[in-house]
Design a protein around this motif. Sequence first.
Motif, short mmCIF file in Angstrom:
data_model
loop_
_atom_site.label_atom_id
_atom_site.label_comp_id
_atom_site.label_asym_id
_atom_site.label_seq_id
_atom_site.Cartn_x
_atom_site.Cartn_y
_atom_site.Cartn_z
N UNK A 11 0.84 -1.20 0.00
CA UNK A 11 0.00 0.00 0.00
C UNK A 11 0.87 1.25 0.00
N UNK A 12 0.41 2.27 -0.71
CA UNK A 12 1.13 3.54 -0.76
C UNK A 12 0.13 4.68 -0.80
N UNK A 13 0.56 5.84 -0.28
CA UNK A 13 -0.26 7.06 -0.35
C UNK A 13 0.35 8.08 -1.29
N UNK A 14 1.39 7.70 -2.05
CA UNK A 14 2.01 8.56 -3.07
C UNK A 14 2.58 9.84 -2.46
N UNK A 37 -4.75 9.73 -1.76
CA UNK A 37 -5.08 8.61 -2.63
C UNK A 37 -4.34 7.39 -2.11
N UNK A 38 -5.09 6.31 -1.83
CA UNK A 38 -4.49 5.06 -1.36
C UNK A 38 -4.48 4.08 -2.53
N UNK A 60 -5.32 -1.41 -7.40
CA UNK A 60 -6.48 -0.55 -7.30
C UNK A 60 -6.07 0.73 -6.58
N UNK A 61 -6.63 1.87 -7.00
CA UNK A 61 -6.36 3.16 -6.37
C UNK A 61 -7.68 3.76 -5.89
N UNK A 88 1.43 4.05 -11.57
CA UNK A 88 0.36 4.87 -11.00
C UNK A 88 0.34 6.25 -11.63
N UNK A 89 -0.86 6.85 -11.79
CA UNK A 89 -0.94 8.24 -12.27
C UNK A 89 -0.34 9.20 -11.23
N UNK A 90 -0.27 10.47 -11.62
CA UNK A 90 0.26 11.50 -10.73
C UNK A 90 -0.73 11.73 -9.59
N UNK A 91 -0.30 11.48 -8.35
CA UNK A 91 -1.20 11.61 -7.19
C UNK A 91 -1.55 13.04 -6.88
N UNK A 92 -0.83 14.00 -7.47
CA UNK A 92 -1.16 15.41 -7.24
C UNK A 92 -2.43 15.81 -7.99
#
Length: 338
Positions: A11-14, A37-38, A60-61, A88-92
């Motif tokens: 798991x990551x929160x970017x 975003x998790x 999954x995001x 993953x897409x840009x979390x910003x």
Amino acid sequence: HSPTETYYGMATTHTGVPETPVTSEQPAKLGLCLDSVVSVRIFLHDRTAANRNDRPIGQVSIPIADALKICGPGVFRTWFLLSPVEEYPDARQPGKFVDGFRDALRVSTRPKVTRLCLSILESSVNLSEWGMDGRERERSIFYSPLWFSHDQHVHLVKGYMDLLDSEPPPKNPKSANNPNQSSRVSADEEALAAREEQERMHQQQLERDFLELQNQLDQVTEEANKRIERGNEKIIKLKGELKELRDVNMPKAQAERETAQRRLAAAEAKRQALQQELASLDATSQSQGQTDLVGGPEDLSKLRHEVLVLAKQKEALMKMVQDVYGPAPDAGPEMGSS
């Protein structure tokens, strides 16, 4: 996957923090806010191989703001379809995750696609306490996530049933000419019939238990109603006695008290007048002598006797008033000896 493989997630929160491993037995603790975003990527690990050979099978995001709008104040045991593994897409820009997140929730339309059951709740939430007494607040707060999870499961089961109904039954032409196969089918039918009979008997037992409990509940309810009726009758009786005491006995007692107080006041006034007269006679007796007193000692003794009688009458009246109403108001000084 093979019998020797197990799954886990990363798991990551970017936010630049290293990925956190997560499993069904070991939850991950992450710092989140509305703009977070998790993302979870699922890996299969072969217990007979090294970790570097683990293979990703999907990801999954979940944008937190959008999840709260759809699921309520948390995500509780909700299924998500896994998308193919990619960067993953840009979390910003959380908006890029929204379409993929909403598509991942449509599990009932694609029951054969690999999916993940996931919960995202505050770390202070204890799921084991939701069913306890006194936890109405927690149950009311997390009602929406729980309802969303149950509704999704219902639609997923329906999707499975529709899928099974749409698929033709498997054909096995060799079974007609194979006596062993026929015997196995017969044994399966017997086992199915035995299981159905067992379920029927279990259902009958449940119905009997239900009727017995319902009968006990009716008895308890009837006894409670009887006690309530007896209590109501006592309350009505006490109210009638209170009304009689207030409307009849109290005015009568008040009149008796006023009469006694008037008699007491008249006796006190007479006592004081006699005491003053007695004092005047004593003073005259001392100044002129016993022989000059008009009427002689007999009149003096008679006056003293009347004073003593009045004092006793006053004491009796005071005692009567005090016994009925408590201490009476100040009725003047006590008579002294003379």
